[in-house]
Structures are given as structure tokens and as C-alpha cells.
Design an enzyme around this catalytic site. Structure first.
Site, PDB file in Angstrom:
ATOM      1  N   ASP A   9      20.450  20.339  -6.381  1.00 25.85           N
ATOM      2  CA  ASP A   9      19.915  19.246  -5.569  1.00 25.85           C
ATOM      3  C   ASP A   9      18.852  18.447  -6.326  1.00 25.85           C
ATOM      4  O   ASP A   9      18.532  17.334  -5.936  1.00 25.85           O
ATOM      5  CB  ASP A   9      19.373  19.746  -4.222  1.00 25.85           C
ATOM      6  CG  ASP A   9      18.196  20.699  -4.330  1.00 25.85           C
ATOM      7  OD1 ASP A   9      17.908  21.187  -5.443  1.00 25.85           O
ATOM      8  OD2 ASP A   9      17.558  20.982  -3.287  1.00 25.85           O
ATOM      9  N   ARG A  10      18.318  18.992  -7.425  1.00 27.82           N
ATOM     10  CA  ARG A  10      17.330  18.272  -8.230  1.00 27.82           C
ATOM     11  C   ARG A  10      17.984  17.727  -9.497  1.00 27.82           C
ATOM     12  O   ARG A  10      19.044  18.190  -9.901  1.00 27.82           O
ATOM     13  CB  ARG A  10      16.158  19.193  -8.605  1.00 27.82           C
ATOM     14  CG  ARG A  10      15.437  19.738  -7.398  1.00 27.82           C
ATOM     15  CD  ARG A  10      14.241  20.587  -7.794  1.00 27.82           C
ATOM     16  NE  ARG A  10      13.661  21.189  -6.609  1.00 27.82           N
ATOM     17  CZ  ARG A  10      12.374  21.372  -6.397  1.00 27.82           C
ATOM     18  NH1 ARG A  10      11.496  20.998  -7.315  1.00 27.82           N
ATOM     19  NH2 ARG A  10      11.930  21.930  -5.282  1.00 27.82           N
TER      20      ARG A  10
ATOM     21  N   SER B 238      16.670  27.713  -4.976  1.00 27.05           N
ATOM     22  CA  SER B 238      16.532  26.420  -5.633  1.00 27.05           C
ATOM     23  C   SER B 238      16.347  26.539  -7.144  1.00 27.05           C
ATOM     24  O   SER B 238      17.213  27.037  -7.842  1.00 27.05           O
ATOM     25  CB  SER B 238      15.393  25.625  -4.986  1.00 27.05           C
ATOM     26  OG  SER B 238      15.348  24.303  -5.472  1.00 27.05           O
ATOM     27  N   HIS B 239      15.192  26.096  -7.642  1.00 28.51           N
ATOM     28  CA  HIS B 239      14.932  26.040  -9.072  1.00 28.51           C
ATOM     29  C   HIS B 239      14.260  27.312  -9.587  1.00 28.51           C
ATOM     30  O   HIS B 239      13.846  27.362 -10.739  1.00 28.51           O
ATOM     31  CB  HIS B 239      14.044  24.822  -9.379  1.00 28.51           C
ATOM     32  CG  HIS B 239      12.769  24.820  -8.589  1.00 28.51           C
ATOM     33  ND1 HIS B 239      12.759  24.686  -7.219  1.00 28.51           N
ATOM     34  CD2 HIS B 239      11.483  24.954  -8.961  1.00 28.51           C
ATOM     35  CE1 HIS B 239      11.505  24.736  -6.786  1.00 28.51           C
ATOM     36  NE2 HIS B 239      10.710  24.900  -7.822  1.00 28.51           N
TER      37      HIS B 239
ATOM     38  N   ARG C 206      12.170  32.557   0.877  1.00 29.38           N
ATOM     39  CA  ARG C 206      12.358  32.941  -0.521  1.00 29.38           C
ATOM     40  C   ARG C 206      11.496  34.147  -0.847  1.00 29.38           C
ATOM     41  O   ARG C 206      10.301  34.144  -0.590  1.00 29.38           O
ATOM     42  CB  ARG C 206      11.992  31.790  -1.464  1.00 29.38           C
ATOM     43  CG  ARG C 206      12.914  30.601  -1.334  1.00 29.38           C
ATOM     44  CD  ARG C 206      12.529  29.506  -2.304  1.00 29.38           C
ATOM     45  NE  ARG C 206      13.313  28.307  -2.040  1.00 29.38           N
ATOM     46  CZ  ARG C 206      13.087  27.137  -2.604  1.00 29.38           C
ATOM     47  NH1 ARG C 206      12.108  27.004  -3.488  1.00 29.38           N
ATOM     48  NH2 ARG C 206      13.819  26.085  -2.311  1.00 29.38           N
TER      49      ARG C 206
ATOM     50  N   SER D 267       9.185  15.813  -7.350  1.00 25.84           N
ATOM     51  CA  SER D 267       9.643  17.111  -7.838  1.00 25.84           C
ATOM     52  C   SER D 267      11.133  17.075  -8.193  1.00 25.84           C
ATOM     53  O   SER D 267      11.881  18.006  -7.908  1.00 25.84           O
ATOM     54  CB  SER D 267       9.348  18.198  -6.816  1.00 25.84           C
ATOM     55  OG  SER D 267       9.870  17.858  -5.547  1.00 25.84           O
TER      56      SER D 267
ATOM     57  N   LYS E 243      18.590  16.291  -0.817  1.00 24.50           N
ATOM     58  CA  LYS E 243      18.557  15.598  -2.106  1.00 24.50           C
ATOM     59  C   LYS E 243      19.802  15.992  -2.884  1.00 24.50           C
ATOM     60  O   LYS E 243      20.405  17.028  -2.624  1.00 24.50           O
ATOM     61  CB  LYS E 243      17.279  15.930  -2.868  1.00 24.50           C
ATOM     62  CG  LYS E 243      16.879  17.389  -2.945  1.00 24.50           C
ATOM     63  CD  LYS E 243      15.513  17.519  -3.592  1.00 24.50           C
ATOM     64  CE  LYS E 243      14.979  18.941  -3.536  1.00 24.50           C
ATOM     65  NZ  LYS E 243      14.245  19.232  -2.285  1.00 24.50           N
TER      66      LYS E 243
ATOM     67  N   ASP F  12      19.120  21.609 -11.269  1.00 20.23           N
ATOM     68  CA  ASP F  12      18.516  22.921 -11.036  1.00 20.23           C
ATOM     69  C   ASP F  12      19.559  23.893 -10.518  1.00 20.23           C
ATOM     70  O   ASP F  12      20.758  23.595 -10.500  1.00 20.23           O
ATOM     71  CB  ASP F  12      17.325  22.801 -10.078  1.00 20.23           C
ATOM     72  CG  ASP F  12      17.736  22.445  -8.654  1.00 20.23           C
ATOM     73  OD1 ASP F  12      18.819  21.844  -8.484  1.00 20.23           O
ATOM     74  OD2 ASP F  12      16.985  22.748  -7.714  1.00 20.23           O
TER      75      ASP F  12
ATOM     76  N   ASP G  64      20.577  25.041  -7.563  1.00 20.99           N
ATOM     77  CA  ASP G  64      21.488  24.662  -6.482  1.00 20.99           C
ATOM     78  C   ASP G  64      21.911  23.203  -6.554  1.00 20.99           C
ATOM     79  O   ASP G  64      22.502  22.674  -5.615  1.00 20.99           O
ATOM     80  CB  ASP G  64      20.882  24.982  -5.117  1.00 20.99           C
ATOM     81  CG  ASP G  64      19.604  24.196  -4.823  1.00 20.99           C
ATOM     82  OD1 ASP G  64      18.881  23.861  -5.779  1.00 20.99           O
ATOM     83  OD2 ASP G  64      19.318  23.933  -3.636  1.00 20.99           O
TER      84      ASP G  64
END
Length: 582
Positions: free
Chosen positions: A304-305, A124-125, A25, A389, A400, A300, A302
Site C-alpha cells: 500500500d506504500r 504493513s512495512h 500489530r 509516510s 492507499k 512495502d 502489503d
């Protein structure tokens, strides 16, 4: 049939292309440097065994953030040049991280082909846009993130790379329309299939959950619902699942149009950044407009959260995974035969431990990083897992899964209310308080100090390790701050030996464990694109039924004070307050 040629391009290494547990990232301005993305992709191909590249099928998609469209074309052309047989792309380049895992594991192409891995384009987030973050990671044939053995090889190749291969004359693929495009290169045919981003994932969810009972719950006039995708890729699935399949009102979806910059917001599903949902659920600082819904959730970038909310009520991620595990067998058909085991990341509260002990389930405590859960799942040792998280999941995939977690909660509510849809419903808050009454309550909070000077962050962590050499000194310092906080009985840096492959992961977080079951954890997080993030986790267990209804900030206040003074947080970082509290 379009013909293409392969070009060999000279290049030189870049510093710092080391993928962490969540891939590589960086800021977009770093990724758009000439050859930067190309170097990482070629290093990834070089790190994989030949059978996972030549003649293989790869998935290339992501959360749709800025620079994704250009990256997809580059990776597709490099795949062709490196002997890959076919590339699968979600329509418009969109696939959630859990959907990519599911596609790798489950999808069959029109010719019967199966994927052997995939590049996921996400940070991600983290925010998106020309001045924000981009990311890339490689997932293996089990649908999970590449293990350290592979990511270390990728990094080694990035430090010595001198050339990469690309089919420059391969035309850009139209990723807005589904269908197969056929090409021919020096090694034979190469196909690109653009497919419906949601179909395979919806099919997978329908094989796990009882959609009929979910439909009854969501159609009940007493049950109101709200889902916020924060303009991430979750929006590509929200209407298909919640509206088309389960009958929710379209007005119950907010920020469900995926955008390259996430609408200018920060796509992190917590009480700080999911402002619109938080306000709608009656948890904002000002009074909510109208009656809050019974259930709210956010994803989020993508997808996954997840964050789970009740009317005026926040469910901690640590409680969430414990409650799912406690109710899964009765409420979710996929688990009707029982759970194989459960697992949590080390910083996550011990709420899941108590459930596992009560239900006599195998239990594992692992470092932060989903790959550790994946090893357990591949060995048949774990069914449900989670991390503090805002990540929750199961062995249906190897990532996740935010929407899975929402459907799991809705399934539990549907089960608890199956004979009560005409009466007063069992609410999210009821469910959580019933759980606390049965298992006790783990008061828990996390303080994030984002974009801290990396040198200062390392000095703070080194100081905390040094302090552990004398617990008597630690306890003396604690008593000077708060005499009502119990003594530290154990302090260490968490180290994990994988029970499946025997690998050892060291320096996974600094722990201070107290006599009464309280914990203080300090970790450096690798999820940011610049600077360092210090995460401080504070937990206190309470099993006295008369004390489980306190406000978290009151119950945790003494430990928070101790943690900040013990670590000299302000002295090392210059920060008088955290960036985010969850």
C-alpha cells in the site's frame, strides 16, 4: 460436500488487544499464544452487526508474512462457526491491502455474491519472520479500515471475552489452488473460494489508466524502469502488470518473489531500507553499477506504500501527491472529468495545499489514518489524497495504493513525453523541478526514533505540550539556538472535526507553526509492535525561484537544530541520532 460441527471454546482476555488505526500489530510470539488470535477474531465478529456476519461473504488474505497461512485456516474455521456464508481467499493467501479493498468493493463471486468486509493479515512495512511482526485488521463493506466506533467495540470485547466459536473439524483448505470448496454445517452451506490474487486488481487498474500509452512509454528504448517489491506481496502483481501488460523487461523487477520473512529485509520503501533499488538508481553511497534507470519505485510488505525515484533523484511523498494532483486530469483517464477535492494528513507538507489553491479545489487536512480520507471519499469530496509516510491513493478504493501511485507517475511521464519518445525525455527530476518552479518548494524531512521507551516518549510529548503555554518562552529558546529561524506564531495539539460524520479526533500531533510558513510536528506513531516511535517532521516553504535548488539538509539545517534542542530529544530518549531519516 464435507460436514462440520461448531465448537464453543472457553477463553480468557489478554491485555493490550487494542487495535490502532492500522489494526492490531504484535510480535509473532504474541500472536501464537493459545487463543490470542482467536480472541481478537471472535471480538471482531461480536463487534459487527449480525447482517455483516451471518450469511455474509468475507475476504481473508494478506501480505504472506510468517504465520499468515496458519491464521487464514483459523479465521476460516471461525468464520464457518460464526455463521459466515462464504470466505474468499487470494491464491497462496496473498492479496495486497489495496487489492483487498478493491475485491470488497468490486468483485462478484461465481454466484453473484459480494463481500461485506474482510480480515487483512499484515503488519504493513514492519519486518516478518518467527521473531518479527504479525498483524490483523478488519475492513468494512466500503473497502476501508474499520472506524473507531468498531475498533473500540472490538477492544471492549477483547477485555471481557469468555468464549469463541470454531469449526475444529473443518478440514484445512488448500490455498495454493484456485477453486471453490463446499462444506455444510449446522446452519447450512459454507463455501471457501480460492481465487487468482491479481486478476481483479489488474482489471481495476486497466479501468483507471491508459495502458496503451503506458506500454508505449515502457517500450521506448530511451525509457528504463525498475520496480522493487522488497519481497512483499507487491511481487504478486508486478510481473502481471509491468511485464505481461506493459511490456517491461522481467529484469527490471527486483525482489519480486513474496517471502514470509521478506528475504530477511525490512519491507519499508524508503532510502534507508530499499538499499538495492537506491543503489541501482544512483542514490547509494558507492557508485552505481552502470547507468541508473530513468524511473524506479518500491513497495512495502502489503504494497500500500510506495517510493518514487528518478535517476539519482528522490521524490518526497509530499511532493509526489501534489504532483499527481496537479497533473491527474490531463494524464489519467479516470480523472478526466475533474477532481472532486484533495486531502493530506496533517504531518504531510503543504505542497498539496498550494496546488489545491491554484486549481481551486476543495482541500482537507486530516489526522494520520486512511479512514479519515475514506469518509471524505464516501461523501464524494475527495479524489486524490496522500500522507508523508509513503502513502498515496485515490477514491478508486479506500486504502492507499502503492502500485496505483507508480502507474499514476508513469501516466504523467507518458503524457509529458507523448510526442518526445524519440527525443530527449522529460525525466522525473525535470517534472519535479518544473513543479517547484510553478508552485514553490516545500523542503521537508522526517526523523524517526524507533523503539523508544514508551514512558520516555510520553514524557517528551507532555513536555512539548506544556511548552506551548508560553510562545514568548518558546521563541526565546529558539533564538538562543538559531537567530536566523523565524518566530513561532501558533502552537497546538492538532484536533480534527470530521466534516462528514462530525466526530472529533484529539491529540493528533503537536504543532509549532512559524511566521515564514515553516512547521515542526511531533507525533507518536502506532505502527510499531513494541516500544514507541517518535516522529519529528520538519518543513520549510520556499517560493523564491533562486532558492528552490538547495540541498534539503542545507535548507532545513537550522530548523533541525531548533527542533532537537527545543524538544530535548536526546535528554528524553537517550538517542543522539534518529533510526531513520526520510
Amino acid at each position: 460436500m464435507v460436514l462440520f460441527n461448531v465448537s464453543r471454546k472457553d477463553t480468557t482476555p489478554f491485555d493490550g488487544q487494542k487495535p490502532g488505526t492500522s489494526g492490531l500489530r504484535k510480535k509473532v510470539k504474541v500472536f501464537i499464544q493459545p487463543n490470542y488470535l482467536e480472541n481478537f477474531v471472535q471480538a471482531s465478529f461480536n463487534a459487527l452487526t449480525a447482517e455483516k456476519v451471518r450469511g455474509a461473504t468475507l475476504v481473508v488474505s494478506g501480505d504472506g508474512r510468517y504465520y499468515s497461512k496458519e491464521a487464514i485456516q483459523i479465521i476460516t474455521k471461525m468464520s464457518a462457526a460464526n455463521g459466515v456464508r462464504r470466505v474468499w481467499i487470494g491464491q497462496n493467501g496473498l492479496l495486497s491491502t489495496p487489492a483487498v479493498s478493491g475485491v470488497i468493493r468490486e468483485r462478484l463471486g461465481p454466484d453473484g455474491s459480494k463481500a461485506t468486509g474482510g480480515f487483512i493479515l499484515t503488519a504493513s512495512h514492519n519486518p516478518g519472520g518467527p521473531n518479527e511482526d504479525f498483524g490483523i485488521k478488519y475492513n468494512m463493506e466500503n473497502g476501508g479500515p474499520a472506524p473507531e466506533g468498531i475498533t473500540n467495540k472490538i477492544y471492549e470485547y477483547t477485555t471481557t471475552i469468555k468464549e469463541y466459536f470454531i469449526a475444529e473439524d473443518l478440514p484445512d483448505v488448500d490455498i495454493t489452488t484456485t477453486g471453490v470448496t463446499n462444506f455444510t454445517g449446522p446452519e447450512g452451506p459454507f463455501d471457501v473460494e480460492v481465487f487468482d490474487s491479481a486478476r481483479d486488481y489488474v482489471k481495476l487498474m486497466k479501468s483507471i489508466f491508459d495502458f496503451e500509452s503506458l506500454r508505449k512509454l515502457l517500450s521506448s528504448p530511451k525509457f528504463t524502469f525498475c520496480y522493487d517489491a522488497l519481497h512483499g506481496v507487491g511481487g504478486a502483481y508486478a510481473k502481471r502488470i509491468f511485464v505481461d501488460e506493459l511490456g517491461a523487461q522481467e529484469s527490471s523487477l527486483i525482489n519480486c518473489i513474496p517471502k514470509e520473512d521478506f528475504g530477511g529485509g525490512h519491507p519499508d520503501p524508503n532510502l534507508t531500507y530499499a538499499k538495492e533499488l537506491v543503489a541501482r538508481m544512483g542514490l547509494g553511497k558507492s557508485e552505481s553499477q552502470g547507468e541508473p534507470p530513468e524511473f524506479g519505485a518500491a513497495a512495502d510488505g502489503d504494497a500500500d506504500r510506495n517510493m518514487i525515484l528518478g535517476k539519482g533523484f528522490f521524490v518526497t511523498p509530499s511532493d509526489s501527491v501534489a504532483i499527481i494532483a496537479a497533473n491527474a486530469v490531463k494524464a489519467i483517464p479516470y480523472f478526466s472529468a475533474g477532481l472532486k477535492g484533495v486531502a493530506r494528513s496533517m504531518p504531510t507538507s503543504a505542497a498539496l495545499d498550494v496546488v489545491a489553491k491554484s486549481l481551486n479545489l476543495k482541500f482537507f487536512e486530516v489526522p494520520t489514518g486512511w479512514k479519515f480520507f475514506g469518509n471524505l471519499m464516501d461523501a464524494g469530496l475527495c479524489s486524490v489524497c496522500g500522507e508523508e509516510s509513503f502513502g498515496t491513493g485515490s477514491d478508486h478504493i479506500r486504502e492507499k495504493d502503492g502500485i496505483w501511485a507508480v502507474l499514476a507517475w508513469l501516466s504523467i511521464l507518458a503524457y509529458k513525453n507523448k510526442d518526445k519518445l524519440e527525443d530527449k525525455l522529460v525525466t522525473v527530476e525535470d517534472l519535479v523541478r518544473q513543479h517547484w518552479s510553478t508552485y514553490g518548494r516545500h523542503y521537508y524531512t522526517r526523523y524517526d526514533y524507533e523503539n523508544v521507551d514508551a514512558g520516555a516518549a510520553k514524557e517528551l510529548m507532555a513536555y512539548l505540550v506544556k511548552l506551548q503555554s508560553s510562545l514568548s518562552e518558546v521563541n526565546q529558546l529558539i533564538k538562543e539556538v538559531r537567530s536566523d529561524v523565524s518566530n513561532v506564531v501558533h502552537a497546538d495539539e492538532f484536533e480534527y472535526k470530521d466534516s462528514v460524520d462530525g466526530s472529533i479526533s484529539s491529540h493528533q500531533g503537536i504543532r509549532y507553526l512559524f511566521e515564514d510558513g515553516s512547521r515542526l510536528i511531533f507525533r507518536l506513531s502506532g505502527t510499531g509492535s513494541e516500544g514507541a516511535t517518535i516522529r519529528l517532521y520538519i518543513e520549510q516553504y520556499e517560493k523564491d525561484p533562486s532558492k528552490i535548488g538547495r540541498l534539503s539538509q542545507d535548507a532545513l539545517g537550522p530548523l533541525v537544530e531548533v527542533a532537537l534542542k527545543l524538544s530535548k530529544m536526546q535528554e528524553f530518549t537517550g538517542r543522539s541520532a534518529p533510526t531513520v531519516i526520510t
